[in-house]
Motif scaffolding. Structure first.
Motif, short mmCIF file in Angstrom:
data_model
loop_
_atom_site.label_atom_id
_atom_site.label_comp_id
_atom_site.label_asym_id
_atom_site.label_seq_id
_atom_site.Cartn_x
_atom_site.Cartn_y
_atom_site.Cartn_z
N PRO A 98 0.53 -1.27 0.15
CA PRO A 98 -0.01 0.03 0.02
C PRO A 98 0.88 1.24 -0.01
O PRO A 98 1.81 1.21 0.71
N LYS B 299 -6.30 -3.01 -1.43
CA LYS B 299 -7.30 -2.41 -2.07
C LYS B 299 -8.58 -3.06 -1.93
O LYS B 299 -8.67 -4.17 -1.78
N ASN C 107 -1.98 1.27 -6.92
CA ASN C 107 -2.24 2.04 -6.00
C ASN C 107 -3.19 3.41 -6.35
O ASN C 107 -3.53 4.25 -5.40
N ASP D 62 -9.45 3.07 -6.85
CA ASP D 62 -10.15 3.12 -5.48
C ASP D 62 -10.71 1.65 -5.01
O ASP D 62 -10.53 1.24 -4.06
N VAL D 63 -11.25 0.82 -6.38
CA VAL D 63 -11.72 -0.35 -6.14
C VAL D 63 -11.19 -1.14 -7.44
O VAL D 63 -11.30 -0.59 -8.54
N TYR D 64 -10.92 -2.39 -7.30
CA TYR D 64 -10.28 -3.27 -8.24
C TYR D 64 -11.26 -4.46 -8.59
O TYR D 64 -11.67 -5.30 -7.66
N ARG E 255 -2.31 7.74 -1.10
CA ARG E 255 -3.01 8.35 -2.37
C ARG E 255 -2.02 9.45 -2.85
O ARG E 255 -2.18 9.88 -4.02
N ILE F 93 -3.96 -6.97 -5.98
CA ILE F 93 -4.77 -6.35 -5.36
C ILE F 93 -4.86 -6.33 -3.81
O ILE F 93 -4.84 -5.32 -3.10
N ALA G 259 -1.74 -4.56 -2.25
CA ALA G 259 -1.71 -3.20 -2.34
C ALA G 259 -2.82 -2.60 -1.53
O ALA G 259 -3.05 -1.46 -1.19
#
Length: 363
Positions: free
Chosen positions: A215, A343, A313, A316-318, A218, A338, A341
């Protein structure tokens, strides 16, 4: 004096190719160097279909990458959207790898994965036969013809029956099978349920190197730079990252995305859908978005491995999606990146699939 046992890996793709299996096999090969003298037989870098000039003059290329001996086979360039072109490329690897087996010396262990379909397993059997008394470990990333049937790629019963016979032949001649999911283990048991002679197998998930994917904030400079480069800055991003191919029902997903044009979050951020990667379905998705005048979709090329941390990164959503019928046949390796990271995952998965179990287990 080197008294390590020798391990031969048939990899098809290997770094610097961007195929997920190539990255996994790179980490596997390098991780086993303490125990084994490792040799990899693979193609010249060509995952996206094109080949650099430096790999166009010889039939074979010998390299050493981080202690791993690599023997590369020159193959023809190909177009992923044209079946004949792809088949010619794959067969060149298969027969080239068979010949290359004689060039790497006596091996104690042979490891091959189920890619290319059917041929990957047969290469393992071939390697075991050439290297008398060696042990063959068959790593099943996905099953064929089950995968072919699931996406309707072929309905020819003769071809499908032959594919099943050959892959069961490879399974029976392995000393150990490794499947990458619990549901894949169930499929293996179903395959051999009639004669009750189930080949010896174990389950080991694929993985992501957590020193390379983790992670980030942002406002990380490189993450922000990635967002700016592709018009994702100050937007709420649903991202799909990986192979844009047949097995993920992305043509169904794009029709859902069409319904979300002009949608904003409660904070006023525009919602966009980003696809990172390439594959046989990419052109269809691009054409669909143009035809339906969709302005909420962004297509981004494959990212180099060292840049993957920033794309993973930047959203917002994967998405982690599979086509219907893929349960027990394949596990989308993208889920590990994913999760590494940190997420949120939007899983489109059948009940009982390995990816769905991982999402549920991790809550």
């Amino acid at each position: 004096m080197n008294d390590k046992k020798k391990l031969l890996i048939y990899a098809h793709y290997y770094i610097p190719d961007t195929a997920s299996t190539g990255q996994i096999l790179k980490e596997l090969a390098e991780g086993l160097l303490d125990t084994f003298d490792v040799t990899v037989i693979c193609v010249v870098p060509s995952y996206l279909g094109t080949i650099e000039d430096q790999y166009k003059t010889q039939k074979y290329y010998k390299e050493k990458i981080n202690g791993v001996k690599v023997l590369r086979i020159r193959v023809p360039e190909f177009d992923k959207t044209k079946g004949g072109s792809r088949v010619k490329n794959i067969l060149s690897y298969f027969f080239g790898a068979m010949a290359a087996t004689f060039k790497v010396g006596k091996q104690d262990y042979v490891f091959s994965i189920s890619q290319p379909p059917i041929l990957g397993g047969l290469l393992g059997v071939w390697g075991k036969w050439v290297n008398r008394n060696s042990k063959f470990v068959y790593g099943i990333q996905d099953y064929n013809p089950e995968q072919t049937i699931a996406v309707g790629y072929s309905k020819n019963k003769l071809i499908l029956g032959a594919m099943m016979w050959f892959d069961k032949f490879s399974c029976k001649r392995s000393n150990l099978i490794i499947t990458v999911g619990r549901d894949l283990g169930e499929t293996l048991e179903k395959r051999f349920a009639k004669n009750r002679k189930i080949p010896k197998y174990t389950i080991i998930n694929n993985w992501t190197n957590e020193k390379e994917i983790y992670p980030l904030e942002r406002d990380n400079e490189k993450v922000v730079e990635f967002q700016k480069r592709y018009g994702l800055e100050n937007k709420f991003v649903f991202m799909y990252s990986g192979n844009i191919g047949l097995y993920y029902d992305l043509e169904g997903i794009i029709k859902v995305i069409e319904k979300f044009q002009g949608v904003k979050t409660s904070e006023g951020k525009e919602v966009v859908f980003a696809f990172v990667g390439a594959g046989s379905v990419l052109d269809k998705l691009v054409l669909y978005t143009k035809k339906h005048k969709m302005n909420n979709t962004v297509f981004i090329p494959y990212q180099p491995i060292e840049e993957l941390i920033y794309s993973l990164n930047a959203g917002d959503v994967y998405w982690c999606v599979n086509a219907k019928g893929i349960k027990g046949v394949s596990v989308p390796s993208k889920i590990y990146g994913i999760m590494a990271a940190g997420k949120p995952v939007l899983g489109v998965q059948e009940e009982g699939t390995e990816a769905r179990k991982l999402i549920n287990d991790a809550e």
